[in-house]
Motif scaffolding. Structure first.
Motif, PDB file in Angstrom:
ATOM      1  N   ARG A  61       0.832  -1.205   0.000  1.00 31.61           N
ATOM      2  CA  ARG A  61       0.000   0.000   0.000  1.00 31.61           C
ATOM      3  C   ARG A  61       0.866   1.255   0.000  1.00 31.61           C
ATOM      4  NH1 ARG A  61      -1.277   2.829   4.302  1.00 31.61           N
ATOM      5  NH2 ARG A  61      -0.865   1.096   5.741  1.00 31.61           N
ATOM      6  N   LYS A  62       1.924   1.263   0.802  1.00 36.24           N
ATOM      7  CA  LYS A  62       2.793   2.441   0.873  1.00 36.24           C
ATOM      8  C   LYS A  62       3.619   2.598  -0.404  1.00 36.24           C
ATOM      9  CE  LYS A  62       2.841   2.070   5.875  1.00 36.24           C
ATOM     10  NZ  LYS A  62       3.551   1.524   7.051  1.00 36.24           N
ATOM     11  N   ALA A  63       3.977   1.494  -1.033  1.00 40.35           N
ATOM     12  CA  ALA A  63       4.652   1.600  -2.332  1.00 40.35           C
ATOM     13  C   ALA A  63       3.756   2.311  -3.337  1.00 40.35           C
ATOM     14  CB  ALA A  63       5.037   0.212  -2.842  1.00 40.35           C
ATOM     15  N   ALA A  64       2.480   1.935  -3.370  1.00 41.09           N
ATOM     16  CA  ALA A  64       1.548   2.566  -4.303  1.00 41.09           C
ATOM     17  C   ALA A  64       1.270   4.012  -3.918  1.00 41.09           C
ATOM     18  CB  ALA A  64       0.246   1.780  -4.349  1.00 41.09           C
ATOM     19  N   ALA A  65       1.308   4.316  -2.619  1.00 41.79           N
ATOM     20  CA  ALA A  65       1.033   5.673  -2.154  1.00 41.79           C
ATOM     21  C   ALA A  65       2.185   6.627  -2.433  1.00 41.79           C
ATOM     22  CB  ALA A  65       0.730   5.654  -0.657  1.00 41.79           C
ATOM     23  N   GLN A 211      11.567   0.583   8.893  1.00 43.81           N
ATOM     24  CA  GLN A 211      11.655  -0.615   8.061  1.00 43.81           C
ATOM     25  C   GLN A 211      10.970  -0.406   6.717  1.00 43.81           C
ATOM     26  OE1 GLN A 211      11.189  -4.500   9.698  1.00 43.81           O
ATOM     27  NE2 GLN A 211      11.791  -3.870  11.743  1.00 43.81           N
ATOM     28  N   THR A 212       9.849   0.308   6.720  1.00 47.56           N
ATOM     29  CA  THR A 212       9.197   0.636   5.452  1.00 47.56           C
ATOM     30  C   THR A 212      10.150   1.396   4.538  1.00 47.56           C
ATOM     31  OG1 THR A 212       6.978   0.708   6.401  1.00 47.56           O
ATOM     32  CG2 THR A 212       7.330   1.970   4.386  1.00 47.56           C
ATOM     33  N   ARG A 213      10.803   2.417   5.088  1.00 44.75           N
ATOM     34  CA  ARG A 213      11.723   3.212   4.264  1.00 44.75           C
ATOM     35  C   ARG A 213      12.867   2.362   3.741  1.00 44.75           C
ATOM     36  NH1 ARG A 213      11.777   8.674   8.073  1.00 44.75           N
ATOM     37  NH2 ARG A 213       9.816   9.551   7.263  1.00 44.75           N
ATOM     38  N   ARG A 214      13.381   1.462   4.561  1.00 42.66           N
ATOM     39  CA  ARG A 214      14.483   0.610   4.109  1.00 42.66           C
ATOM     40  C   ARG A 214      14.045  -0.256   2.934  1.00 42.66           C
ATOM     41  NH1 ARG A 214      19.175  -2.145   5.897  1.00 42.66           N
ATOM     42  NH2 ARG A 214      20.007  -3.069   3.980  1.00 42.66           N
ATOM     43  N   VAL A 215      12.856  -0.862   3.063  1.00 45.56           N
ATOM     44  CA  VAL A 215      12.359  -1.724   1.990  1.00 45.56           C
ATOM     45  C   VAL A 215      12.130  -0.926   0.706  1.00 45.56           C
ATOM     46  CG1 VAL A 215      10.411  -3.138   1.240  1.00 45.56           C
ATOM     47  CG2 VAL A 215      11.353  -3.437   3.533  1.00 45.56           C
ATOM     48  N   LEU A 216      11.450   0.212   0.816  1.00 45.26           N
ATOM     49  CA  LEU A 216      11.163   0.999  -0.385  1.00 45.26           C
ATOM     50  C   LEU A 216      12.440   1.548  -1.008  1.00 45.26           C
ATOM     51  CD1 LEU A 216       7.896   2.915   0.614  1.00 45.26           C
ATOM     52  CD2 LEU A 216       8.152   0.709  -0.548  1.00 45.26           C
ATOM     53  N   ASP A 217      13.417   1.926  -0.195  1.00 47.57           N
ATOM     54  CA  ASP A 217      14.696   2.381  -0.731  1.00 47.57           C
ATOM     55  C   ASP A 217      15.395   1.266  -1.512  1.00 47.57           C
ATOM     56  OD1 ASP A 217      15.043   5.104  -0.205  1.00 47.57           O
ATOM     57  OD2 ASP A 217      15.656   4.745   1.862  1.00 47.57           O
ATOM     58  N   GLU A 218      15.355   0.053  -0.994  1.00 49.29           N
ATOM     59  CA  GLU A 218      16.001  -1.062  -1.692  1.00 49.29           C
ATOM     60  C   GLU A 218      15.293  -1.349  -3.014  1.00 49.29           C
ATOM     61  OE1 GLU A 218      18.776  -2.358  -1.057  1.00 49.29           O
ATOM     62  OE2 GLU A 218      19.183  -2.030   1.072  1.00 49.29           O
ATOM     63  N   ILE A 219      13.971  -1.286  -3.009  1.00 52.55           N
ATOM     64  CA  ILE A 219      13.226  -1.509  -4.244  1.00 52.55           C
ATOM     65  C   ILE A 219      13.594  -0.456  -5.280  1.00 52.55           C
ATOM     66  CG2 ILE A 219      10.921  -1.448  -5.270  1.00 52.55           C
ATOM     67  CD1 ILE A 219       9.881  -2.692  -2.633  1.00 52.55           C
ATOM     68  N   VAL A 220      13.545   0.812  -4.893  1.00 51.94           N
ATOM     69  CA  VAL A 220      13.842   1.885  -5.836  1.00 51.94           C
ATOM     70  C   VAL A 220      15.300   1.840  -6.268  1.00 51.94           C
ATOM     71  CG1 VAL A 220      13.977   4.403  -6.070  1.00 51.94           C
ATOM     72  CG2 VAL A 220      11.964   3.345  -5.020  1.00 51.94           C
ATOM     73  N   GLY A 221      16.199   1.495  -5.354  1.00 48.96           N
ATOM     74  CA  GLY A 221      17.604   1.397  -5.714  1.00 48.96           C
ATOM     75  C   GLY A 221      17.859   0.381  -6.807  1.00 48.96           C
ATOM     76  N   ASN A 224      14.944   1.917 -10.120  1.00 50.40           N
ATOM     77  CA  ASN A 224      15.220   3.255 -10.664  1.00 50.40           C
ATOM     78  C   ASN A 224      16.269   3.931  -9.794  1.00 50.40           C
ATOM     79  OD1 ASN A 224      15.199   5.695 -12.006  1.00 50.40           O
ATOM     80  ND2 ASN A 224      13.239   6.384 -11.154  1.00 50.40           N
ATOM     81  N   PRO A 225      17.542   3.540  -9.927  1.00 56.45           N
ATOM     82  CA  PRO A 225      18.579   4.045  -9.013  1.00 56.45           C
ATOM     83  C   PRO A 225      18.696   5.559  -8.968  1.00 56.45           C
ATOM     84  CG  PRO A 225      19.410   2.224 -10.353  1.00 56.45           C
ATOM     85  CD  PRO A 225      18.061   2.582 -10.908  1.00 56.45           C
ATOM     86  N   SER A 226      18.301   6.238 -10.036  1.00 52.24           N
ATOM     87  CA  SER A 226      18.422   7.697 -10.050  1.00 52.24           C
ATOM     88  C   SER A 226      17.512   8.360  -9.025  1.00 52.24           C
ATOM     89  CB  SER A 226      18.114   8.244 -11.444  1.00 52.24           C
ATOM     90  OG  SER A 226      16.760   8.015 -11.793  1.00 52.24           O
ATOM     91  N   ALA A 227      16.492   7.637  -8.534  1.00 54.22           N
ATOM     92  CA  ALA A 227      15.568   8.193  -7.548  1.00 54.22           C
ATOM     93  C   ALA A 227      15.918   7.788  -6.123  1.00 54.22           C
ATOM     94  CB  ALA A 227      14.144   7.736  -7.868  1.00 54.22           C
ATOM     95  N   SER A 228      17.028   7.105  -5.954  1.00 54.88           N
ATOM     96  CA  SER A 228      17.438   6.636  -4.629  1.00 54.88           C
ATOM     97  C   SER A 228      18.602   7.486  -4.108  1.00 54.88           C
ATOM     98  CB  SER A 228      17.860   5.167  -4.722  1.00 54.88           C
ATOM     99  OG  SER A 228      18.269   4.666  -3.484  1.00 54.88           O
ATOM    100  N   PRO A 229      18.623   7.774  -2.796  1.00 57.41           N
ATOM    101  CA  PRO A 229      17.653   7.388  -1.767  1.00 57.41           C
ATOM    102  C   PRO A 229      16.396   8.245  -1.838  1.00 57.41           C
ATOM    103  CG  PRO A 229      19.352   8.755  -0.789  1.00 57.41           C
ATOM    104  CD  PRO A 229      19.768   8.519  -2.215  1.00 57.41           C
ATOM    105  N   LEU A 230      15.304   7.673  -1.374  1.00 55.93           N
ATOM    106  CA  LEU A 230      14.038   8.387  -1.389  1.00 55.93           C
ATOM    107  C   LEU A 230      14.046   9.518  -0.360  1.00 55.93           C
ATOM    108  CD1 LEU A 230      11.628   5.329  -1.549  1.00 55.93           C
ATOM    109  CD2 LEU A 230      12.055   6.974  -3.393  1.00 55.93           C
ATOM    110  N   PRO A 231      13.402  10.625  -0.684  1.00 56.33           N
ATOM    111  CA  PRO A 231      13.271  11.692   0.317  1.00 56.33           C
ATOM    112  C   PRO A 231      12.357  11.258   1.448  1.00 56.33           C
ATOM    113  CG  PRO A 231      11.941  12.188  -1.609  1.00 56.33           C
ATOM    114  CD  PRO A 231      12.744  10.969  -1.957  1.00 56.33           C
ATOM    115  N   THR A 232      12.538  11.868   2.589  1.00 55.67           N
ATOM    116  CA  THR A 232      11.677  11.582   3.742  1.00 55.67           C
ATOM    117  C   THR A 232      10.667  12.699   3.984  1.00 55.67           C
ATOM    118  OG1 THR A 232      13.274  12.571   5.254  1.00 55.67           O
ATOM    119  CG2 THR A 232      13.460  10.203   4.835  1.00 55.67           C
TER     120      THR A 232
END
Length: 239
Positions: A61-65, A211-221, A224-232
């Motif tokens: 859900r948070k990935a989609a959000a 933990q959510t941020r860690r998972v989503l960062d790994e997915i994006v990394g 789409n590495p250019s968007a990593s790390p994700l902003p908070t």
């Protein structure tokens, strides 16, 4: 504003239906960037529906959000057969990962029909079993496994990924209920190309914003590495 668990960022969101080869209708949602085309696509496979898993399981859900806005990704979520969520109920009955092969195929057929780019399968728990068993049958860039229990995917099905050009990435929580990092090294040894990422302090359900941020960062990394790390933090309208 700080991005937190309930934050919903802008995206174009569409309720969708998937049709399986054995005649079932599955319900789901597609979220894509609000004002541009996606650069890649996440096809998400949820945890075990008999233990509360569904398309709204929190990481998915948070990935989609967040990820359509933060990383220009399309995120496809759906309920596998017999699974219930606020979006609705998918037809059919849970089959322990066997007939769910058709559910994965229906999602990938939707991705092809819509021309969604660079699909990656992202499975969580039970969803990792489906990814391992059936992901290789489809035109994907790779598969990302969150908390793989390796209960239903056989050693031969895991080993079949050896030599495959598609990336196989597994996030292994330090305190997982089913498969911890040391055992994961052994169980995935048949796939030397696999990337195993042990997550210090991680647990099977990835509870908590860190933990959510860690998972989503790994997915994006990976996707789409250019968007990593994700902003908070987010400075703009909400979704």
């Amino acid at each position: 504003m700080e991005i937190r668990g309930a934050t919903l960022l802008p995206a174009r969101r569409e309720d969708i239906e998937l049709r399986t080869a054995d005649g079932l209708t599955l319900v789901g949602e597609l979220a894509v960037p609000a004002h541009r085309d996606p650069v890649a696509t996440l096809v998400t496979l949820h945890p075990l529906p008999t233990h509360g898993g569904f398309m709204d399981s929190h990481i998915l859900r948070k990935a989609a959000a967040r990820l359509p806005a933060l990383a220009d990704l399309a995120v496809l979520r759906f309920n596998t057969r017999g699974t219930v969520s606020p979006r609705g109920t998918s037809e059919g009955a849970f089959d322990g990962g066997a007939l769910e092969r058709h559910d994965v195929a229906a999602a990938m057929a939707f991705v092809r029909a819509r021309g969604l780019p660079h699909p990656w399968i992202v499975g969580w728990s039970f969803g990792t079993e489906l990814a391992l068993k059936y992901g290789r049958e489809h035109d994907i860039d790779g598969a990302i496994l969150l908390s793989p229990p390796l209960h239903r995917a056989t050693p031969d099905e895991v080993a079949a990924w050896a030599g495959d050009d598609r990336r196989l990435i597994a996030l292994i929580p330090e305190f997982d209920d089913y498969l911890r990092p040391a055992e994961a090294v052994e169980r995935f040894s048949s796939v030397p190309e696999a990337t195993l990422i042990p997550v210090e302090g991680g647990k099977h359900l990835w509870v908590g914003e860190s933990q959510t941020r860690r998972v989503l960062d790994e997915i994006v990394g990976a996707v789409n590495p250019s968007a990593s790390p994700l902003p908070t933090e987010w400075d703009g309208p909400l979704g």
